[in-house]
Design an enzyme around this catalytic site. Sequence first.
Site, mmCIF file in Angstrom:
data_model
loop_
_atom_site.group_PDB
_atom_site.id
_atom_site.type_symbol
_atom_site.label_atom_id
_atom_site.label_comp_id
_atom_site.label_asym_id
_atom_site.label_seq_id
_atom_site.Cartn_x
_atom_site.Cartn_y
_atom_site.Cartn_z
ATOM 1 N N ASP A 55 13.404 32.865 47.743
ATOM 2 C CA ASP A 55 13.681 33.924 46.776
ATOM 3 C C ASP A 55 15.171 33.923 46.391
ATOM 4 O O ASP A 55 16.037 33.799 47.255
ATOM 5 C CB ASP A 55 13.322 35.268 47.439
ATOM 6 N N GLU A 89 13.303 29.426 43.926
ATOM 7 C CA GLU A 89 13.217 30.358 42.807
ATOM 8 C C GLU A 89 14.652 30.578 42.348
ATOM 9 O O GLU A 89 15.410 31.322 42.952
ATOM 10 C CB GLU A 89 12.598 31.699 43.219
HETATM 11 C C1 NOJ Z 1 12.570 37.552 42.942
HETATM 12 C C2 NOJ Z 1 11.216 38.041 43.302
HETATM 13 O O1 NOJ Z 1 10.260 37.192 42.736
HETATM 14 C C3 NOJ Z 1 11.129 39.452 42.795
HETATM 15 O O2 NOJ Z 1 9.829 39.953 42.839
HETATM 16 C C4 NOJ Z 1 12.075 40.298 43.593
HETATM 17 O O3 NOJ Z 1 12.087 41.607 43.085
HETATM 18 C C5 NOJ Z 1 13.485 39.737 43.523
HETATM 19 N N1 NOJ Z 1 13.535 38.319 43.672
HETATM 20 C C6 NOJ Z 1 14.331 40.342 44.610
HETATM 21 O O4 NOJ Z 1 13.909 39.880 45.854
#
Ligand code: NOJ
Length: 589
Positions: free
Chosen positions: A232, A309
Amino acid sequence: MTSTAPITTSDLTAGAPVHTPAGSGEWWRDAVIYQVYPRSFADGNGDGTGDLPGVTAKLDHLAQLGVDAVWLSPFYRSPQKDAGYDVADYRDIDPLFGTLADFDEMLAGAHERGLKVIVDLVPNHSSDQHAWFQEALAAAPGSAERERYMFRDGRGPAGDQAPNNWQSIFGGPAWTRLAPREDDGPLGPQWYLHLFDSTQPDLNWDNPEVRAEFEDVLRFWLDRGVDGFRVDVAHGMIKAAGLPDWDGQVAMVEGTVEEGATDPAAPEDGSTGAGNRGPMFDQEGVHDIYRAWHKVLAEYDGDRCLVAEAWVEPLSRLARYVRPDEMHQAFNFSFLTAPWDAATVRTVVNASLSTMEAVGAPTTWVLSNHDVVRHASRFGLDEIGGRQLNGIGATDPQPDAALGLRRARAATLLMLGLPGSAYLYQGEELGLPDHTALPDDVRQDPSFFRTNGTEPGRDGCRVPLPWVGGAPGNGFGPTGRTWLPQPDVYAELAADQQYGVKGSTYEMYRAALGLRRSENLGAGALAWVDSLADHPDVVALRVADVVVVANLGATPFTLPAGAQVLVASGELDEDSGELPSDTTVWLRA
Ligand code: NOJ
Protein backbone atom coordinates in the site's frame (compact mmCIF):
# COMPACT_ATOMS: atom_id res chain seq x y z
CA MET A 1 -19.82 5.98 -40.69
CA THR A 2 -19.78 2.24 -41.19
CA SER A 3 -16.55 1.09 -42.76
CA THR A 4 -17.64 -0.44 -46.03
CA ALA A 5 -14.42 -1.53 -47.69
CA PRO A 6 -14.39 -5.31 -47.44
CA ILE A 7 -11.38 -6.56 -45.55
CA THR A 8 -10.02 -10.03 -45.46
CA THR A 9 -8.24 -12.06 -42.88
CA SER A 10 -4.99 -11.14 -44.54
CA ASP A 11 -5.64 -7.57 -43.43
CA LEU A 12 -5.22 -8.83 -39.88
CA THR A 13 -1.55 -9.54 -40.47
CA ALA A 14 0.42 -8.32 -37.54
CA GLY A 15 3.81 -6.63 -37.60
CA ALA A 16 6.80 -7.45 -35.48
CA PRO A 17 6.21 -7.91 -31.75
CA VAL A 18 6.64 -4.66 -29.87
CA HIS A 19 8.25 -6.31 -26.87
CA THR A 20 9.95 -9.48 -25.73
CA PRO A 21 8.44 -11.16 -22.70
CA ALA A 22 11.18 -11.64 -20.14
CA GLY A 23 11.65 -13.89 -17.15
CA SER A 24 11.95 -17.50 -16.28
CA GLY A 25 8.38 -18.51 -15.96
CA GLU A 26 7.59 -17.11 -12.52
CA TRP A 27 3.85 -17.51 -11.95
CA TRP A 28 3.17 -13.82 -11.36
CA ARG A 29 4.51 -12.72 -14.75
CA ASP A 30 1.32 -13.67 -16.57
CA ALA A 31 -1.11 -14.30 -13.71
CA VAL A 32 -4.68 -13.06 -13.51
CA ILE A 33 -5.08 -11.88 -9.94
CA TYR A 34 -8.52 -11.36 -8.43
CA GLN A 35 -8.91 -8.75 -5.72
CA VAL A 36 -11.04 -9.80 -2.78
CA TYR A 37 -12.19 -6.88 -0.65
CA PRO A 38 -13.04 -9.01 2.37
CA ARG A 39 -15.71 -6.84 3.96
CA SER A 40 -17.77 -6.95 0.78
CA PHE A 41 -17.04 -10.35 -0.76
CA ALA A 42 -19.14 -12.83 1.19
CA ASP A 43 -20.44 -12.88 4.75
CA GLY A 44 -20.02 -16.15 6.61
CA ASN A 45 -21.47 -15.24 10.00
CA GLY A 46 -24.40 -13.03 9.04
CA ASP A 47 -23.28 -9.79 10.66
CA GLY A 48 -23.52 -7.94 7.36
CA THR A 49 -19.76 -7.67 6.82
CA GLY A 50 -17.83 -10.12 4.70
CA ASP A 51 -15.24 -12.30 6.40
CA LEU A 52 -12.60 -14.96 5.83
CA PRO A 53 -14.97 -17.93 6.21
CA GLY A 54 -17.05 -16.18 3.54
CA VAL A 55 -14.02 -16.11 1.24
CA THR A 56 -13.32 -19.79 1.88
CA ALA A 57 -16.90 -20.66 1.02
CA LYS A 58 -16.62 -18.93 -2.35
CA LEU A 59 -13.23 -20.24 -3.46
CA ASP A 60 -14.91 -22.49 -6.00
CA HIS A 61 -16.40 -19.42 -7.66
CA LEU A 62 -12.86 -18.12 -8.17
CA ALA A 63 -11.40 -21.42 -9.28
CA GLN A 64 -14.21 -21.91 -11.79
CA LEU A 65 -13.86 -18.38 -13.05
CA GLY A 66 -10.31 -19.31 -13.98
CA VAL A 67 -8.12 -16.81 -12.16
CA ASP A 68 -4.64 -17.73 -10.95
CA ALA A 69 -4.40 -15.85 -7.69
CA VAL A 70 -6.27 -13.86 -5.11
CA TRP A 71 -5.18 -10.61 -3.48
CA LEU A 72 -7.00 -9.85 -0.25
CA SER A 73 -7.35 -6.28 0.99
CA PRO A 74 -6.52 -5.92 4.71
CA PHE A 75 -8.11 -8.21 7.27
CA TYR A 76 -5.78 -7.29 10.13
CA ARG A 77 -6.79 -6.04 13.55
CA SER A 78 -8.02 -2.54 12.95
CA PRO A 79 -10.55 -0.02 14.24
CA GLN A 80 -11.70 0.16 10.59
CA LYS A 81 -11.44 3.93 10.28
CA ASP A 82 -10.22 3.40 6.71
CA ALA A 83 -11.76 -0.02 6.09
CA GLY A 84 -8.75 -1.85 7.48
CA TYR A 85 -6.04 0.28 5.85
CA ASP A 86 -5.49 1.45 9.42
CA VAL A 87 -3.74 -1.51 11.00
CA ALA A 88 -3.54 -1.90 14.78
CA ASP A 89 -1.81 -5.30 14.73
CA TYR A 90 -0.03 -6.54 11.62
CA ARG A 91 0.13 -10.11 12.89
CA ASP A 92 -3.49 -10.80 13.74
CA ILE A 93 -6.90 -10.98 12.10
CA ASP A 94 -9.61 -8.54 13.09
CA PRO A 95 -12.50 -10.36 14.82
CA LEU A 96 -14.75 -8.78 12.19
CA PHE A 97 -13.09 -11.06 9.64
CA GLY A 98 -12.38 -14.13 11.76
CA THR A 99 -9.28 -15.66 13.28
CA LEU A 100 -5.82 -16.77 12.25
CA ALA A 101 -7.23 -20.29 12.01
CA ASP A 102 -9.82 -18.97 9.52
CA PHE A 103 -6.99 -17.41 7.56
CA ASP A 104 -5.03 -20.66 7.49
CA GLU A 105 -8.13 -22.52 6.33
CA MET A 106 -8.75 -20.00 3.55
CA LEU A 107 -5.10 -20.17 2.47
CA ALA A 108 -5.11 -23.96 2.42
CA GLY A 109 -8.39 -24.00 0.47
CA ALA A 110 -6.97 -21.60 -2.10
CA HIS A 111 -3.77 -23.58 -2.49
CA GLU A 112 -5.73 -26.82 -2.87
CA ARG A 113 -7.47 -25.23 -5.83
CA GLY A 114 -4.21 -24.01 -7.33
CA LEU A 115 -4.85 -20.40 -6.39
CA LYS A 116 -1.97 -18.27 -5.08
CA VAL A 117 -2.70 -15.82 -2.27
CA ILE A 118 -1.36 -12.28 -1.95
CA VAL A 119 -2.01 -10.26 1.19
CA ASP A 120 -2.03 -6.51 1.65
CA LEU A 121 0.77 -4.81 3.54
CA VAL A 122 0.20 -1.28 4.82
CA PRO A 123 3.62 0.09 5.77
CA ASN A 124 3.28 3.85 5.24
CA HIS A 125 1.12 4.30 8.32
CA SER A 126 -0.42 2.33 11.14
CA SER A 127 -3.64 2.87 13.03
CA ASP A 128 -3.52 5.31 15.92
CA GLN A 129 -4.63 2.29 17.96
CA HIS A 130 -1.41 0.42 17.17
CA ALA A 131 0.59 -0.27 20.36
CA TRP A 132 3.50 1.76 18.98
CA PHE A 133 1.41 4.88 18.51
CA GLN A 134 -0.15 4.55 21.91
CA GLU A 135 3.34 4.25 23.40
CA ALA A 136 4.43 7.30 21.42
CA LEU A 137 1.54 9.32 22.82
CA ALA A 138 2.47 8.33 26.34
CA ALA A 139 6.18 9.07 25.83
CA ALA A 140 7.95 12.41 25.74
CA PRO A 141 9.06 14.37 22.67
CA GLY A 142 12.40 13.08 21.43
CA SER A 143 11.82 9.61 22.92
CA ALA A 144 12.50 6.40 21.03
CA GLU A 145 8.75 5.78 21.02
CA ARG A 146 8.05 9.06 19.21
CA GLU A 147 10.84 8.33 16.73
CA ARG A 148 8.80 5.52 15.19
CA TYR A 149 6.40 8.11 13.76
CA MET A 150 6.68 11.57 12.22
CA PHE A 151 6.30 13.83 15.25
CA ARG A 152 7.42 17.46 14.92
CA ASP A 153 7.15 20.68 16.86
CA GLY A 154 4.77 23.20 15.37
CA ARG A 155 5.79 26.44 13.72
CA GLY A 156 5.41 29.92 15.21
CA PRO A 157 6.45 31.15 18.66
CA ALA A 158 3.82 29.00 20.35
CA GLY A 159 4.22 26.06 17.99
CA ASP A 160 0.57 26.34 17.09
CA GLN A 161 1.01 26.21 13.33
CA ALA A 162 1.43 22.89 11.57
CA PRO A 163 5.06 21.93 10.83
CA ASN A 164 4.43 22.36 7.10
CA ASN A 165 1.56 23.04 4.72
CA TRP A 166 0.92 19.50 3.48
CA GLN A 167 -2.64 18.42 2.96
CA SER A 168 -4.06 15.00 3.70
CA ILE A 169 -4.97 12.94 0.65
CA PHE A 170 -8.38 12.48 2.24
CA GLY A 171 -8.78 16.27 2.63
CA GLY A 172 -7.83 18.78 5.34
CA PRO A 173 -4.39 19.22 6.89
CA ALA A 174 -1.91 16.35 7.01
CA TRP A 175 -0.94 17.22 10.59
CA THR A 176 -2.77 16.78 13.87
CA ARG A 177 -1.65 18.31 17.15
CA LEU A 178 -1.58 16.31 20.34
CA ALA A 179 -3.65 17.34 23.33
CA PRO A 180 -1.81 19.62 25.78
CA ARG A 181 0.06 17.98 28.65
CA GLU A 182 1.73 19.27 31.74
CA ASP A 183 5.22 18.38 30.58
CA ASP A 184 4.89 20.24 27.25
CA GLY A 185 7.84 22.50 26.45
CA PRO A 186 7.64 26.14 25.30
CA LEU A 187 6.40 25.10 21.88
CA GLY A 188 3.50 23.21 23.40
CA PRO A 189 2.23 19.84 22.21
CA GLN A 190 3.83 18.22 19.17
CA TRP A 191 2.15 17.44 15.87
CA TYR A 192 2.16 14.18 13.94
CA LEU A 193 2.00 13.61 10.20
CA HIS A 194 -0.77 11.62 8.53
CA LEU A 195 -0.93 11.63 4.76
CA PHE A 196 -4.35 10.01 5.09
CA ASP A 197 -6.81 10.17 8.00
CA SER A 198 -5.76 11.52 11.39
CA THR A 199 -6.22 7.96 12.70
CA GLN A 200 -3.46 6.81 10.30
CA PRO A 201 -0.17 8.25 11.59
CA ASP A 202 2.74 7.95 9.15
CA LEU A 203 5.58 5.73 10.30
CA ASN A 204 9.16 6.98 10.28
CA TRP A 205 10.96 4.88 7.71
CA ASP A 206 14.28 6.54 8.49
CA ASN A 207 14.18 4.61 11.76
CA PRO A 208 15.89 1.17 11.53
CA GLU A 209 13.47 -0.18 14.12
CA VAL A 210 10.57 0.40 11.74
CA ARG A 211 12.42 -1.38 8.94
CA ALA A 212 13.25 -4.35 11.14
CA GLU A 213 9.67 -4.60 12.33
CA PHE A 214 8.24 -4.79 8.82
CA GLU A 215 10.78 -7.34 7.67
CA ASP A 216 9.60 -9.41 10.58
CA VAL A 217 5.96 -8.89 9.55
CA LEU A 218 6.82 -10.06 6.04
CA ARG A 219 8.35 -13.21 7.49
CA PHE A 220 5.32 -13.80 9.72
CA TRP A 221 3.04 -14.08 6.68
CA LEU A 222 5.59 -15.79 4.43
CA ASP A 223 6.03 -18.44 7.12
CA ARG A 224 2.26 -18.94 7.07
CA GLY A 225 2.51 -19.61 3.35
CA VAL A 226 1.38 -16.49 1.50
CA ASP A 227 2.61 -16.06 -2.04
CA GLY A 228 3.14 -12.34 -2.00
CA PHE A 229 2.24 -8.87 -0.81
CA ARG A 230 0.46 -5.94 -2.33
CA VAL A 231 2.25 -2.92 -0.88
CA ASP A 232 0.00 0.00 0.00
CA VAL A 233 1.20 3.54 -0.85
CA ALA A 234 4.50 2.07 -1.99
CA HIS A 235 5.62 5.51 -3.18
CA GLY A 236 5.00 7.24 0.13
CA MET A 237 7.16 5.84 2.86
CA ILE A 238 10.13 8.19 2.58
CA LYS A 239 9.58 11.94 2.75
CA ALA A 240 11.99 14.60 1.46
CA ALA A 241 14.50 15.71 4.09
CA GLY A 242 13.30 18.67 6.10
CA LEU A 243 9.68 18.08 5.06
CA PRO A 244 9.58 21.19 2.85
CA ASP A 245 6.35 23.03 2.15
CA TRP A 246 4.57 21.99 -1.04
CA ASP A 247 2.10 24.13 -2.91
CA GLY A 248 0.78 21.42 -5.19
CA GLN A 249 -2.54 19.80 -4.56
CA VAL A 250 -2.95 16.25 -3.45
CA ALA A 251 -5.66 14.46 -5.38
CA MET A 252 -7.45 11.42 -4.08
CA VAL A 253 -6.10 8.68 -6.30
CA GLU A 254 -3.83 10.44 -8.71
CA GLY A 255 -1.60 11.83 -6.01
CA THR A 256 -0.20 15.32 -6.22
CA VAL A 257 -0.64 17.75 -9.06
CA GLU A 258 1.87 20.51 -9.74
CA GLU A 259 0.54 23.92 -8.95
CA GLY A 260 -0.63 25.62 -12.11
CA ALA A 261 -0.97 22.33 -13.98
CA THR A 262 -4.44 23.08 -15.28
CA ASP A 263 -4.40 20.23 -17.71
CA PRO A 264 -2.24 17.38 -16.59
CA ALA A 265 -1.94 16.59 -20.26
CA ALA A 266 -0.73 13.22 -21.22
CA PRO A 267 2.97 12.89 -21.66
CA GLU A 268 4.30 10.68 -24.37
CA ASP A 269 3.27 7.48 -22.59
CA GLY A 270 -0.43 8.28 -22.51
CA SER A 271 -0.60 8.65 -18.73
CA THR A 272 -2.40 11.62 -17.26
CA GLY A 273 0.89 13.11 -16.18
CA ALA A 274 -0.78 14.17 -12.99
CA GLY A 275 0.87 12.19 -10.38
CA ASN A 276 2.95 12.56 -7.38
CA ARG A 277 5.80 14.94 -7.67
CA GLY A 278 5.53 16.36 -4.17
CA PRO A 279 8.08 15.87 -1.38
CA MET A 280 5.93 13.19 0.25
CA PHE A 281 6.00 10.83 -2.73
CA ASP A 282 8.33 8.86 -4.97
CA GLN A 283 11.52 9.74 -3.11
CA GLU A 284 14.68 7.89 -3.99
CA GLY A 285 14.93 6.34 -0.53
CA VAL A 286 11.89 4.09 -0.98
CA HIS A 287 13.87 1.87 -3.31
CA ASP A 288 16.28 0.77 -0.59
CA ILE A 289 13.30 -0.58 1.35
CA TYR A 290 12.20 -2.72 -1.58
CA ARG A 291 15.71 -3.98 -2.23
CA ALA A 292 15.75 -5.22 1.35
CA TRP A 293 12.32 -6.81 1.02
CA HIS A 294 13.28 -8.47 -2.24
CA LYS A 295 16.01 -10.28 -0.34
CA VAL A 296 13.58 -11.38 2.36
CA LEU A 297 11.22 -12.89 -0.21
CA ALA A 298 14.10 -14.55 -2.03
CA GLU A 299 14.83 -16.58 1.12
CA TYR A 300 11.54 -18.40 0.50
CA ASP A 301 10.76 -20.90 -2.23
CA GLY A 302 8.05 -20.64 -4.85
CA ASP A 303 8.46 -17.21 -6.47
CA ARG A 304 6.87 -14.98 -3.84
CA CYS A 305 6.10 -11.52 -5.15
CA LEU A 306 5.74 -7.88 -4.18
CA VAL A 307 3.21 -5.71 -5.98
CA ALA A 308 3.51 -1.93 -5.76
CA GLU A 309 0.52 0.31 -5.32
CA ALA A 310 2.29 3.45 -6.43
CA TRP A 311 0.36 6.27 -8.04
CA VAL A 312 3.39 7.67 -9.84
CA GLU A 313 3.66 8.87 -13.37
CA PRO A 314 5.01 8.79 -15.98
CA LEU A 315 5.42 5.05 -16.42
CA SER A 316 9.20 5.40 -16.44
CA ARG A 317 9.00 6.43 -12.76
CA LEU A 318 6.78 3.45 -12.01
CA ALA A 319 9.24 1.09 -13.69
CA ARG A 320 11.84 2.04 -11.09
CA TYR A 321 9.78 0.12 -8.48
CA VAL A 322 10.11 -3.12 -10.43
CA ARG A 323 13.79 -3.13 -11.26
CA PRO A 324 15.28 -6.61 -10.96
CA ASP A 325 16.24 -6.31 -7.28
CA GLU A 326 13.10 -4.49 -6.09
CA MET A 327 9.41 -5.35 -6.39
CA HIS A 328 8.03 -7.71 -8.99
CA GLN A 329 4.97 -5.91 -10.31
CA ALA A 330 3.29 -2.52 -10.07
CA PHE A 331 -0.32 -1.66 -10.74
CA ASN A 332 -0.61 0.05 -14.11
CA PHE A 333 -2.84 2.97 -13.24
CA SER A 334 -2.07 4.65 -16.57
CA PHE A 335 -4.17 1.91 -18.16
CA LEU A 336 -6.92 2.33 -15.57
CA THR A 337 -7.12 6.09 -16.10
CA ALA A 338 -6.95 5.97 -19.90
CA PRO A 339 -10.10 7.34 -21.54
CA TRP A 340 -12.14 5.25 -23.97
CA ASP A 341 -10.10 6.27 -26.95
CA ALA A 342 -8.25 4.00 -29.36
CA ALA A 343 -5.16 6.15 -29.83
CA THR A 344 -4.65 6.60 -26.09
CA VAL A 345 -5.17 2.92 -25.40
CA ARG A 346 -2.56 1.99 -28.03
CA THR A 347 -0.13 4.54 -26.63
CA VAL A 348 -0.55 3.30 -23.06
CA VAL A 349 -0.23 -0.34 -24.10
CA ASN A 350 2.95 0.35 -26.09
CA ALA A 351 4.48 2.43 -23.34
CA SER A 352 3.54 -0.06 -20.63
CA LEU A 353 5.13 -2.97 -22.44
CA SER A 354 8.30 -1.18 -23.45
CA THR A 355 8.83 0.63 -20.16
CA MET A 356 8.48 -2.49 -18.05
CA GLU A 357 10.46 -4.59 -20.50
CA ALA A 358 13.35 -2.18 -20.08
CA VAL A 359 13.66 -3.31 -16.45
CA GLY A 360 12.79 -6.96 -17.07
CA ALA A 361 9.39 -6.76 -15.38
CA PRO A 362 6.02 -7.83 -16.71
CA THR A 363 3.48 -5.11 -17.20
CA THR A 364 0.17 -5.32 -15.38
CA TRP A 365 -3.31 -4.25 -16.43
CA VAL A 366 -6.12 -3.13 -14.19
CA LEU A 367 -9.46 -1.43 -14.72
CA SER A 368 -11.11 -1.40 -11.29
CA ASN A 369 -10.29 -1.63 -7.61
CA HIS A 370 -11.69 -0.59 -4.23
CA ASP A 371 -10.47 3.02 -4.62
CA VAL A 372 -12.01 4.00 -7.92
CA VAL A 373 -15.42 4.03 -9.55
CA ARG A 374 -15.96 0.61 -11.14
CA HIS A 375 -15.29 0.65 -14.87
CA ALA A 376 -18.88 -0.39 -15.63
CA SER A 377 -19.92 2.96 -14.15
CA ARG A 378 -16.93 5.05 -15.20
CA PHE A 379 -17.36 4.20 -18.86
CA GLY A 380 -21.03 5.14 -18.65
CA LEU A 381 -20.04 8.75 -18.04
CA ASP A 382 -19.55 9.60 -21.64
CA GLU A 383 -18.53 13.21 -21.46
CA ILE A 384 -15.44 12.56 -19.38
CA GLY A 385 -14.41 9.43 -21.14
CA GLY A 386 -14.22 7.25 -18.08
CA ARG A 387 -11.81 9.32 -16.01
CA GLN A 388 -14.15 9.97 -13.07
CA LEU A 389 -12.42 8.08 -10.30
CA ASN A 390 -13.39 9.48 -6.94
CA GLY A 391 -16.92 8.27 -6.43
CA ILE A 392 -20.25 9.30 -7.90
CA GLY A 393 -22.83 10.88 -5.60
CA ALA A 394 -26.61 10.91 -5.84
CA THR A 395 -26.63 14.52 -7.05
CA ASP A 396 -23.89 13.99 -9.66
CA PRO A 397 -24.66 13.20 -13.30
CA GLN A 398 -25.54 9.51 -13.34
CA PRO A 399 -23.85 7.02 -15.65
CA ASP A 400 -25.61 5.43 -18.59
CA ALA A 401 -25.69 1.90 -17.19
CA ALA A 402 -26.11 0.08 -20.51
CA LEU A 403 -23.33 2.05 -22.20
CA GLY A 404 -21.09 1.58 -19.18
CA LEU A 405 -21.56 -2.18 -19.08
CA ARG A 406 -21.10 -2.51 -22.82
CA ARG A 407 -17.84 -0.60 -22.75
CA ALA A 408 -16.70 -2.29 -19.56
CA ARG A 409 -17.09 -5.71 -21.16
CA ALA A 410 -15.26 -4.52 -24.26
CA ALA A 411 -12.47 -3.00 -22.15
CA THR A 412 -12.10 -6.18 -20.11
CA LEU A 413 -11.95 -8.40 -23.16
CA LEU A 414 -9.30 -6.13 -24.61
CA MET A 415 -7.37 -6.21 -21.32
CA LEU A 416 -7.49 -9.98 -20.98
CA GLY A 417 -6.01 -10.32 -24.45
CA LEU A 418 -2.89 -8.40 -23.44
CA PRO A 419 0.30 -10.12 -22.35
CA GLY A 420 1.48 -9.66 -18.78
CA SER A 421 -0.48 -9.89 -15.58
CA ALA A 422 -4.06 -8.66 -15.13
CA TYR A 423 -5.90 -7.63 -11.98
CA LEU A 424 -9.64 -8.07 -11.58
CA TYR A 425 -11.72 -6.47 -8.84
CA GLN A 426 -14.38 -8.60 -7.20
CA GLY A 427 -17.75 -8.31 -8.87
CA GLU A 428 -16.48 -7.01 -12.18
CA GLU A 429 -16.98 -10.53 -13.51
CA LEU A 430 -20.68 -9.90 -12.87
CA GLY A 431 -20.58 -6.51 -14.61
CA LEU A 432 -21.42 -4.75 -11.38
CA PRO A 433 -21.72 -0.98 -11.44
CA ASP A 434 -21.03 1.25 -8.45
CA HIS A 435 -23.87 2.24 -6.20
CA THR A 436 -23.97 5.79 -7.54
CA ALA A 437 -26.76 7.11 -5.31
CA LEU A 438 -25.75 6.05 -1.81
CA PRO A 439 -27.39 8.16 0.87
CA ASP A 440 -24.86 10.24 2.78
CA ASP A 441 -25.82 8.72 6.10
CA VAL A 442 -24.51 5.29 5.14
CA ARG A 443 -21.19 6.48 3.80
CA GLN A 444 -18.09 5.39 5.69
CA ASP A 445 -15.13 6.51 3.61
CA PRO A 446 -13.05 9.02 5.58
CA SER A 447 -12.47 11.03 2.40
CA PHE A 448 -16.19 11.86 2.35
CA PHE A 449 -16.03 13.26 5.87
CA ARG A 450 -12.67 15.01 5.54
CA THR A 451 -13.84 16.86 2.42
CA ASN A 452 -17.19 17.73 4.00
CA GLY A 453 -18.91 15.66 1.37
CA THR A 454 -17.25 17.39 -1.59
CA GLU A 455 -15.77 14.03 -2.54
CA PRO A 456 -18.45 11.30 -2.45
CA GLY A 457 -15.67 8.87 -1.60
CA ARG A 458 -15.15 5.24 -2.46
CA ASP A 459 -18.09 3.49 -0.78
CA GLY A 460 -19.94 3.14 -4.08
CA CYS A 461 -17.46 0.58 -5.41
CA ARG A 462 -17.37 -1.33 -2.11
CA VAL A 463 -20.96 -2.53 -1.95
CA PRO A 464 -21.44 -6.16 -0.83
CA LEU A 465 -21.57 -8.65 -3.70
CA PRO A 466 -24.80 -10.26 -4.87
CA TRP A 467 -24.58 -14.06 -4.99
CA VAL A 468 -28.24 -15.08 -5.15
CA GLY A 469 -30.53 -12.72 -7.03
CA GLY A 470 -33.63 -11.75 -5.10
CA ALA A 471 -32.64 -13.42 -1.83
CA PRO A 472 -32.31 -11.14 1.21
CA GLY A 473 -29.15 -9.10 0.64
CA ASN A 474 -28.93 -10.96 -2.67
CA GLY A 475 -27.34 -13.85 -0.80
CA PHE A 476 -24.40 -11.86 0.56
CA GLY A 477 -24.69 -13.79 3.82
CA PRO A 478 -27.06 -15.96 5.83
CA THR A 479 -29.05 -13.10 7.37
CA GLY A 480 -29.41 -10.79 4.39
CA ARG A 481 -27.65 -7.98 6.22
CA THR A 482 -25.22 -5.87 4.17
CA TRP A 483 -23.02 -3.14 5.62
CA LEU A 484 -23.89 -0.93 2.66
CA PRO A 485 -27.16 -1.08 0.70
CA GLN A 486 -27.04 -2.70 -2.73
CA PRO A 487 -28.57 -0.99 -5.77
CA ASP A 488 -31.65 -2.69 -7.23
CA VAL A 489 -29.80 -3.88 -10.31
CA TYR A 490 -27.64 -6.19 -8.17
CA ALA A 491 -30.55 -8.67 -8.03
CA GLU A 492 -30.43 -9.34 -11.76
CA LEU A 493 -26.63 -9.23 -11.86
CA ALA A 494 -26.18 -11.73 -9.01
CA ALA A 495 -23.79 -14.60 -9.64
CA ASP A 496 -26.49 -17.28 -9.72
CA GLN A 497 -28.33 -15.35 -12.43
CA GLN A 498 -25.26 -15.55 -14.65
CA TYR A 499 -23.78 -19.01 -14.10
CA GLY A 500 -24.21 -21.00 -17.29
CA VAL A 501 -26.13 -18.20 -19.01
CA LYS A 502 -24.91 -17.65 -22.53
CA GLY A 503 -23.84 -14.06 -23.07
CA SER A 504 -23.68 -13.20 -19.37
CA THR A 505 -20.75 -11.14 -18.20
CA TYR A 506 -19.62 -13.97 -15.92
CA GLU A 507 -19.55 -16.43 -18.84
CA MET A 508 -17.67 -13.94 -20.98
CA TYR A 509 -14.99 -13.61 -18.27
CA ARG A 510 -14.83 -17.38 -17.86
CA ALA A 511 -14.47 -17.99 -21.58
CA ALA A 512 -11.81 -15.31 -21.92
CA LEU A 513 -9.86 -16.54 -18.92
CA GLY A 514 -10.01 -20.10 -20.21
CA LEU A 515 -8.70 -19.05 -23.62
CA ARG A 516 -6.11 -16.78 -22.08
CA ARG A 517 -4.78 -19.79 -20.25
CA SER A 518 -5.03 -22.34 -23.07
CA GLU A 519 -3.54 -19.94 -25.64
CA ASN A 520 -0.90 -18.78 -23.16
CA LEU A 521 -1.70 -15.15 -23.95
CA GLY A 522 -0.19 -13.83 -20.72
CA ALA A 523 3.26 -14.99 -21.75
CA GLY A 524 2.86 -14.02 -25.40
CA ALA A 525 4.31 -11.14 -27.36
CA LEU A 526 2.05 -8.40 -28.69
CA ALA A 527 2.14 -7.25 -32.30
CA TRP A 528 -0.15 -4.60 -33.76
CA VAL A 529 -2.27 -5.40 -36.79
CA ASP A 530 -0.50 -3.31 -39.39
CA SER A 531 -3.46 -2.24 -41.48
CA LEU A 532 -5.31 -0.91 -38.43
CA ALA A 533 -2.37 0.56 -36.54
CA ASP A 534 -3.59 4.13 -36.94
CA HIS A 535 -7.32 3.51 -37.12
CA PRO A 536 -9.11 6.26 -35.18
CA ASP A 537 -11.52 3.89 -33.45
CA VAL A 538 -10.15 0.37 -33.64
CA VAL A 539 -7.49 -1.28 -31.51
CA ALA A 540 -6.31 -4.47 -33.20
CA LEU A 541 -3.47 -6.67 -32.05
CA ARG A 542 -2.23 -10.21 -32.17
CA VAL A 543 -0.91 -12.22 -29.25
CA ALA A 544 0.07 -15.84 -29.89
CA ASP A 545 -2.57 -17.18 -32.27
CA VAL A 546 -5.32 -14.81 -31.21
CA VAL A 547 -6.24 -11.52 -32.85
CA VAL A 548 -8.01 -9.07 -30.59
CA VAL A 549 -10.09 -6.38 -32.26
CA ALA A 550 -11.78 -3.70 -30.18
CA ASN A 551 -14.09 -1.11 -31.68
CA LEU A 552 -14.09 1.93 -29.41
CA GLY A 553 -15.88 4.11 -31.92
CA ALA A 554 -19.50 5.02 -32.45
CA THR A 555 -20.02 3.10 -35.69
CA PRO A 556 -19.75 -0.59 -36.57
CA PHE A 557 -16.54 -1.93 -38.02
CA THR A 558 -16.67 -4.66 -40.65
CA LEU A 559 -14.71 -7.71 -39.64
CA PRO A 560 -12.89 -9.80 -42.23
CA ALA A 561 -14.86 -12.63 -43.67
CA GLY A 562 -13.74 -16.05 -42.62
CA ALA A 563 -12.30 -15.24 -39.24
CA GLN A 564 -13.36 -17.59 -36.47
CA VAL A 565 -14.85 -15.81 -33.46
CA LEU A 566 -13.47 -17.16 -30.19
CA VAL A 567 -15.25 -14.85 -27.79
CA ALA A 568 -16.98 -11.50 -28.06
CA SER A 569 -17.98 -8.86 -25.53
CA GLY A 570 -21.31 -8.23 -27.22
CA GLU A 571 -23.58 -9.77 -29.79
CA LEU A 572 -22.24 -9.88 -33.31
CA ASP A 573 -24.42 -9.73 -36.38
CA GLU A 574 -23.18 -12.76 -38.25
CA ASP A 575 -24.88 -11.74 -41.49
CA SER A 576 -23.28 -8.34 -41.74
CA GLY A 577 -20.00 -9.44 -40.15
CA GLU A 578 -19.92 -6.18 -38.28
CA LEU A 579 -18.24 -5.52 -34.97
CA PRO A 580 -20.65 -3.12 -33.29
CA SER A 581 -19.62 0.03 -31.50
CA ASP A 582 -18.00 -0.49 -28.06
CA THR A 583 -17.38 -4.19 -28.64
CA THR A 584 -14.28 -6.39 -28.57
CA VAL A 585 -13.82 -9.72 -30.26
CA TRP A 586 -11.12 -12.38 -30.17
CA LEU A 587 -10.56 -14.02 -33.53
CA ARG A 588 -8.60 -16.90 -34.87
CA ALA A 589 -7.41 -15.42 -38.11
C1 NOJ B 1 -4.45 2.95 -0.79
C2 NOJ B 1 -5.55 2.01 -0.47
O1 NOJ B 1 -5.87 1.27 -1.62
C3 NOJ B 1 -6.69 2.85 0.03
O2 NOJ B 1 -7.88 2.13 0.13
C4 NOJ B 1 -6.30 3.45 1.35
O3 NOJ B 1 -7.31 4.31 1.80
C5 NOJ B 1 -5.00 4.23 1.21
N1 NOJ B 1 -4.02 3.56 0.43
C6 NOJ B 1 -4.42 4.49 2.57
O4 NOJ B 1 -3.96 3.30 3.13
